[in-house]
Design an enzyme around this catalytic site. Sequence first.
Site, PDB file in Angstrom:
ATOM      1  CG  HIS A  83       5.463  74.141  70.427  1.00  0.00           C
ATOM      2  ND1 HIS A  83       6.547  74.876  70.892  1.00  0.00           N
ATOM      3  CD2 HIS A  83       4.842  74.924  69.512  1.00  0.00           C
ATOM      4  CE1 HIS A  83       6.587  76.033  70.252  1.00  0.00           C
ATOM      5  NE2 HIS A  83       5.562  76.102  69.422  1.00  0.00           N
ATOM      6  CG  HIS A 101       8.235  77.517  61.330  1.00  0.00           C
ATOM      7  ND1 HIS A 101       8.808  77.342  62.575  1.00  0.00           N
ATOM      8  CD2 HIS A 101       7.165  78.323  61.510  1.00  0.00           C
ATOM      9  CE1 HIS A 101       8.117  78.033  63.469  1.00  0.00           C
ATOM     10  NE2 HIS A 101       7.122  78.635  62.850  1.00  0.00           N
ATOM     11  CG  ASP A 122       2.847  75.042  65.758  1.00  0.00           C
ATOM     12  OD1 ASP A 122       2.458  76.201  65.512  1.00  0.00           O
ATOM     13  OD2 ASP A 122       4.029  74.784  66.053  1.00  0.00           O
TER      14      ASP A 122
END
Length: 341
Positions: free
Chosen positions: A171, A183, A253
């Site tokens: 990432h 998340h 993302d």
Amino acid sequence: MVSAAIYGCQGSVLNAEEHAFFRDADPWGFILFRRNIETADQVIALCAALRESIGRNAPILIDHEGGRVTRLSPELAPPRPPAALLGEIVSRQGLPAAEGAARLFGRLLAHDCRRLGIDVDCVPMVDVRQSGAHDIVGDRAFAEDPIVVAKLGAALAAGLEAGGVLPVVKHIPGHGRAMADSHHELPRVGCAHDILSDVDFVPFKLLNQLPLGMTAHIVYEALDPERPATCSPKVIEESVRGEIGFQGLLMTDDLSMKALSGDYRERAERALAAGCDLILHCNGKMDEMQGVAAGTGPLAPARQALSDEILRGRKAPEMSRIDDLEAEFGDIVSAYGRWDA
């Protein structure tokens, strides 16, 4: 014109509302999750339906890393070990042996995907593991040595491409120091720029030629103390495109992660304004996708040209006897009993 978005869908078949939305939105591609996966024939049919909804051979993505992160059921793909196994091979057998195993691993991941109609896998994850950080990275990372991470990531990507599947390096610019799971909340990384540059950025610099990349929803206080990388023009221009030198298509993302704030139109607009090329939205919720669509325009002409070039790279897999590759990789894995499942 092709929209700068990638969407998920809700179930194992495409419903009429989704079909109509995708037809009108014309996204760059789609992404599948476990909720979309039942049988091989069903996944093949779903991939065909997604492509038919927009009338072209759009890329279909999946997170098929191995270990904790795989969307394919055991009925559709053998259990694959986490990336940390490859790092352990380095310590026991040396880097060349591990690179060979990583390329073989990538070839098998590609086979798992390609036979179902999936042609983009969101690996390699080249975040550098850091002791004491949140376990969201953990054994998904190859190692703590950035050069080892880069070498194994490059080998795995080469194996994927040999199998006809495009890799996504993630990432960018590095998730390994996060002390929280993006998340669920917004991580902040407070270390100095020179440390990031000397460690975290290294694998991304060495893999900056890969075609597709994914951002991190993390605030790097030394780079931009106010905005996560996904939404930061400073991070994307100066660090991702500048210092790291990544010039491929850059996707966010998942926009539905709780690290980001604002409604979905605002999230999409901020990420695109920051310099991301593609907006990734994964959960298939129609109201959220409609918000993303409202904030997402077509790919810029130069990026569309790059996309066309990248997608032409989806080649037929190299001729190989998959059973032989499975046996070879099985012999490697059998020496590391705790990775057998």
